[in-house]
Design an enzyme around this catalytic site. Structure first.
Site, PDB file in Angstrom:
ATOM      1  N   LYS A 192      62.339  19.593   7.482  1.00  0.00           N
ATOM      2  CA  LYS A 192      63.423  20.104   8.326  1.00  0.00           C
ATOM      3  C   LYS A 192      62.905  20.345   9.737  1.00  0.00           C
ATOM      4  O   LYS A 192      61.784  20.831   9.923  1.00  0.00           O
ATOM      5  CB  LYS A 192      63.959  21.395   7.705  1.00  0.00           C
ATOM      6  CG  LYS A 192      65.212  21.966   8.360  1.00  0.00           C
ATOM      7  CD  LYS A 192      65.699  23.175   7.584  1.00  0.00           C
ATOM      8  CE  LYS A 192      66.944  23.785   8.186  1.00  0.00           C
ATOM      9  NZ  LYS A 192      67.420  24.966   7.404  1.00  0.00           N
ATOM     10  N   SER A 249      72.152  24.905   6.122  1.00  0.00           N
ATOM     11  CA  SER A 249      71.732  24.195   7.320  1.00  0.00           C
ATOM     12  C   SER A 249      70.708  23.090   7.049  1.00  0.00           C
ATOM     13  O   SER A 249      70.455  22.257   7.912  1.00  0.00           O
ATOM     14  CB  SER A 249      71.131  25.194   8.322  1.00  0.00           C
ATOM     15  OG  SER A 249      69.965  25.815   7.793  1.00  0.00           O
ATOM     16  N   SER A 304      70.879  28.141   2.603  1.00  0.00           N
ATOM     17  CA  SER A 304      70.737  26.878   3.329  1.00  0.00           C
ATOM     18  C   SER A 304      69.951  25.791   2.618  1.00  0.00           C
ATOM     19  O   SER A 304      69.964  24.642   3.036  1.00  0.00           O
ATOM     20  CB  SER A 304      70.084  27.137   4.696  1.00  0.00           C
ATOM     21  OG  SER A 304      70.844  28.043   5.439  1.00  0.00           O
TER      22      SER A 304
END
Length: 478
Positions: free
Chosen positions: A70, A145, A169
């Protein structure tokens, strides 16, 4: 690349494939993918590293395995933007601790994945490159996210990817993508190198395609880090050790399950519960106080916005990322630089600043902290009687992209936000798939007490045995 880490490891040990072949396949899949899941890539470095790996021994679980990260996790020399225009061009001068541990184990980083800007948001729609979609149906969300990392696994690109979890997330995208997604105990994995969103809620988590892979990953990543004073000194359990055979006492929150309107998801949940009972588990109903369920989202929003306002005050266009070409004074410079944030980010900063004003702190920030304490006290009372609570991870399959709204909810939506209980309490929590509806996955979530990841994995392995959905991957993504 649509196999589990363990399956790929066995192929590498037997020399039926090479690490270079795996990297080349993953790169080809990234280049052909249409889900908007990548930020930066480091393909040349990955191939150079893979070509140096000529032998993999049994037990070198991650050696030669490609992975993604990420884009809010620091990677030395690789642009790291947190999917925000404010950080365009920023290349960290150090690796996050989790990246260092993976590299030391021989894992091969292919690049950085998309996210909601600065990891704020749960839809995968607010990053500066636009919407990240679901490989199972590109008209649907993969969730956020950690959207890019989840989409990459669901599409069969890599068998492992790092994410971060502040409210759900990792675990909500895992539900929509048919993956195993884990948020460990707060402090179990070093957060050194993670761009802080909400410090007291953030955990680095990750996605795999099997519980066994998730065990191996935590064994590698868990443990104290001198560079992170909030990382725990507690010894790391042997997560790969076989279960003791002792079955735990579980409960589900009746007021959450009763309010799920999708009968197929609800019925499958009860089937899993019966499967656990047949394996010797005790599973009971538990009524979590409704007023505390209703308070999850507002409590999370006030605390996270307040902490993010402070944590991101240094994004002024001077220290990191692109600067401002011309400005008449310092205030204009800062205003121009920070105006690059999306409206969602600006709104959260306004909420955070408003909550922290001295005249508002007692009514907002301090009250949110008191409510958080009440929620944690109730969870602690629950764990005096039970070993884990088990719930549907999300009340629906992945929503359509066109259903996304930026408006505030007019009522407490505890069905969509109950995974935040694990962030407010710091407890470990894992999502894994239990079924498919019209080809779209849905999942179950298990939460245990602090530092009881071994117990969490053992329960999850039994569920995986019941559902037979180990190694799920989207056929459309291949």
């Amino acid at each position: 690349m649509n196999l589990t880490i363990k399956e790929l490891h066995e192929l590498l040990v037997s020399k039926k494939v090479t690490s270079e072949e795996l990297v080349l396949e993953a790169i080809a899949k990234i280049k052909s993918n249409k889900n908007n899941l990548m930020e930066a890539e480091c393909f040349e470095e990955a191939l150079n590293q893979a070509r140096k790996i000529t032998e993999v021994k049994a037990g070198e679980y991650f050696k030669g395995i490609p992975f993604l990260c990420k884009d809010n996790i620091s990677t030395k020399g690789i642009e790291t933007t947190a999917s925000s225009d404010v950080l365009l061009g920023y290349k960290p001068i150090f690796d996050a601790e989790v990246i260092t541990r993976l590299k030391d184990a021989g894992a091969i980083l292919l690049g950085k994945t998309t996210l909601d800007e600065l990891a704020m948001g749960g839809t995968g729609t607010s990053g500066h490159k636009g919407v990240t979609t679901n490989p199972y149906d590109d008209k649907r969300l993969i969730g956020g996210s950690s959207c890019g990392s989840a989409a990459a696994l669901a599409a069969g690109i890599v068998p492992f990817a790092l994410g971060s979890d502040t409210g759900d997330s990792v675990r909500k995208p895992a539900s929509y993508g048919g993956l195993v997604g884990i948020k460990p105990t707060w402090g179990r994995i070093s957060r050194f190198g993670l761009f802080s969103f909400s410090t007291s809620l953030d955990s680095i988590g990750y996605f795999t395609r099997s519980v066994e892979d998730a065990r191996a990953a935590l064994k590698l990543l868990a443990g104290h880090d001198e560079k992170d004073m909030t990382s725990s000194n507690r010894p790391v359990d042997d997560y790969l050790k076989p279960p003791s055979g002792k079955k735990n006492k579980l409960a589900y929150f009746k007021n959450i399950i009763d309010n799920i309107t999708d009968t197929e998801i609800k019925n499958k949940f009860y089937q899993v519960i019966e499967g656990l009972r047949s394996k010797g588990y005790v599973v009971e109903e538990y009524v979590f106080p409704q007023e505390l369920l209703n308070a999850i989202y507002p409590t999370y929003m006030i605390i996270s916005c307040a902490e993010s306002t402070s944590n991101n005050a240094n994004l002024d266009g001077i220290r990191f990322g692109n600067g401002v070409d011309s400005a008449s004074d310092y205030e204009e410079y800062i205003r121009t630089a920070r105006n690059r944030f999306s409206n969602l980010i600006k709104r959260r900063f306004v909420i955070g600043n408003f909550s922290l004003l001295s005249e508002n702190q007692d009514e907002l920030f301090h009250k949110a902290q008191k409510v958080r304490r009440a929620i944690v006290n109730e969870i602690n009372n629950f764990f005096k009687k039970y070993d884990a609570f088990i719930l549907v991870a999300a009340p629906t399959v992945a929503p359509l992209v066109k259903s996304v709204s930026t408006g505030w909810s007019t009522k407490p939506d505890f069905l969509e936000n109950h995974l935040g209980l694990a962030n407010l309490s710091g407890t470990p929590s894992l999502t894994l798939p239990i079924g498919l509806k019209n080809g779209l996955p849905y999942a179950i979530n298990i939460t245990t007490n602090l530092f009881e990841e071994k117990k969490l994995f053992d329960i999850s392995s039994d569920i995986e045995d019941i559902t037979k959905l180990k190694g799920l991957v989207c056929e459309r993504g291949e």
